[in-house]
Design an enzyme around this catalytic site. Sequence first.
Site, PDB file in Angstrom:
ATOM      1  N   LYS A  54      -8.288  30.911 -52.654  1.00 48.71           N
ATOM      2  CA  LYS A  54      -8.386  31.490 -54.000  1.00 48.71           C
ATOM      3  C   LYS A  54      -9.626  30.961 -54.710  1.00 48.71           C
ATOM      4  CE  LYS A  54      -3.465  32.292 -54.416  1.00 48.71           C
ATOM      5  NZ  LYS A  54      -2.144  31.753 -54.721  1.00 48.71           N
ATOM      6  N   GLN A  98       0.598  27.256 -58.280  1.00 49.67           N
ATOM      7  CA  GLN A  98       0.970  27.635 -56.909  1.00 49.67           C
ATOM      8  C   GLN A  98       2.445  27.304 -56.656  1.00 49.67           C
ATOM      9  OE1 GLN A  98      -1.146  29.167 -54.558  1.00 49.67           O
ATOM     10  NE2 GLN A  98       0.728  29.355 -53.362  1.00 49.67           N
ATOM     11  N   ASP A 121      -0.411  35.694 -62.728  1.00 47.12           N
ATOM     12  CA  ASP A 121       0.612  35.985 -61.718  1.00 47.12           C
ATOM     13  C   ASP A 121       1.671  36.932 -62.272  1.00 47.12           C
ATOM     14  OD1 ASP A 121       0.466  35.220 -59.142  1.00 47.12           O
ATOM     15  OD2 ASP A 121       1.456  33.277 -59.384  1.00 47.12           O
TER      16      ASP A 121
END
Length: 298
Positions: A54, A98, A121
Site C-alpha cells: 500500500k 490494518q 476503508d
Amino acid sequence: MSAQIIDGKAYAAELRSRVAEYAATFTQAAGRKAGLAVVLVGSDPASQVYVASKAKQTVECGMASFEHRLPEDTVQADLLTLVDALNADPAVDGILVQLPLPKHLDEQQVVARISPDKDVDGLTPLSSGRLALGQDGLVPCTPLGSLMLLKDRLGDLSGLDAVVIGRSILVGKPMAQLLLAENCTVTVAHSRTRDLPAVVRRADIVVAAVGRPQMVRGDWIKPGATVIDVGINRLSPEPGQTKGRLVGDVDFAEAVEVASAITPVPGGVGPMTIAVLLRNALVAAHRNAGVALTEGAL
Ligand code: NDP
C-alpha cells in the site's frame, strides 16, 4: 463457449494511472500532496506485506504515505491516541488501520474512532450509514472495486438479478448496498441460506465472498451470468511444492464454461482493492481540502 475473463489487474492499473493524474492536479491546486496514513499493529506477515505494498503504491501515485508500525503489545489507549492525532493532522487525508488487530484490542472501537472524512476503508458506522442512506461517503474498497468491474463489463445494471454470497461488514453487506443503489434486485445469501445452488441459479450477477475454496460450482451458474469471485483461498501444497495454489470461492474451471464473464483468482478483484484504496484517499483529499473533483473522474 468459454466466458470472457475480466482482467482486474489491467483495470486496476488504469485506475491507478487516473489516480496519479488527478493526484498531480490536486498537488498543484492544494499546494500539498494528498496523504494516506496506514497503521499496522504487530508483526502478522500477511499484514506486513499488504502495508508495504500500500505504501509503495501510494508513493508511486504521487501521494504522501505515512506508515505507523506499532508493537504487538500496544494498548488500546495508545492506539486511540494515534488515531486522534491522525484525525487532527491536516497532511493526512485517509487513515487505514490494518485489520485484523491483535486479539487484546477492540477493533470496533478503533475503527469507529477514525474521522468519517478520512475513513478510506469505509468501515465506520457513519460511512456504513451514508451508504445505506444513499448519501455521499467513502465506500469499502473491495466491494467498490467489484462494482467497477461489473459496470465496466455490463454498463447499466438496472433490473438485473444479483446474488451476493456472504454478508460480512467488509464485503457482502456493502456489496449488496452498492448493487441495490444500481437498481439490481439483490439477494444476500449466507451460511443459513436454504438451497444455495437454486438461489445462485437465478442470478444475472453472482458475487461470491465466502472464504470457502471453489464452493460455487459451474452448475450453480445461470448460463450467461457474470461472476465476480472475491474469495482468496490458499490450497494445501501439491506434493513437491512448498506453497499451495491460490483459488477463489468459485470453481473457475467449471464456471468459465457457463458464465459470460468471470474474474480470475488471482488477477481479478484482488488488484482492485489497493487501487480503490488510493482512489478513496484522493477523493477524501479533494473533499478535505475543498478542491473540486470532476464528477465521475475516478
Ligand atoms: P467472512 O468470513 O467475514 O464472511 C464470510 C461470509 O460467507 C459470511 O457471511 C458467511 O455466512 C458466509 N458463508 C460461510 N460459509 C457459507 C456457506 N457454506 N454457504 C453460504 N455462505 C457461507 O469473509 P469476508 O467477507 O471478509 O471475505 C470473504 C472472502 O473474500 C475471503 O476468501 C477473503 O479472503 C476474501 N477477501 C478478498 C479481498 C480482496 O481484496 N479480493 C478482500 C476481502 C476479503 P454467515 O454470516 O452466516 O456466517
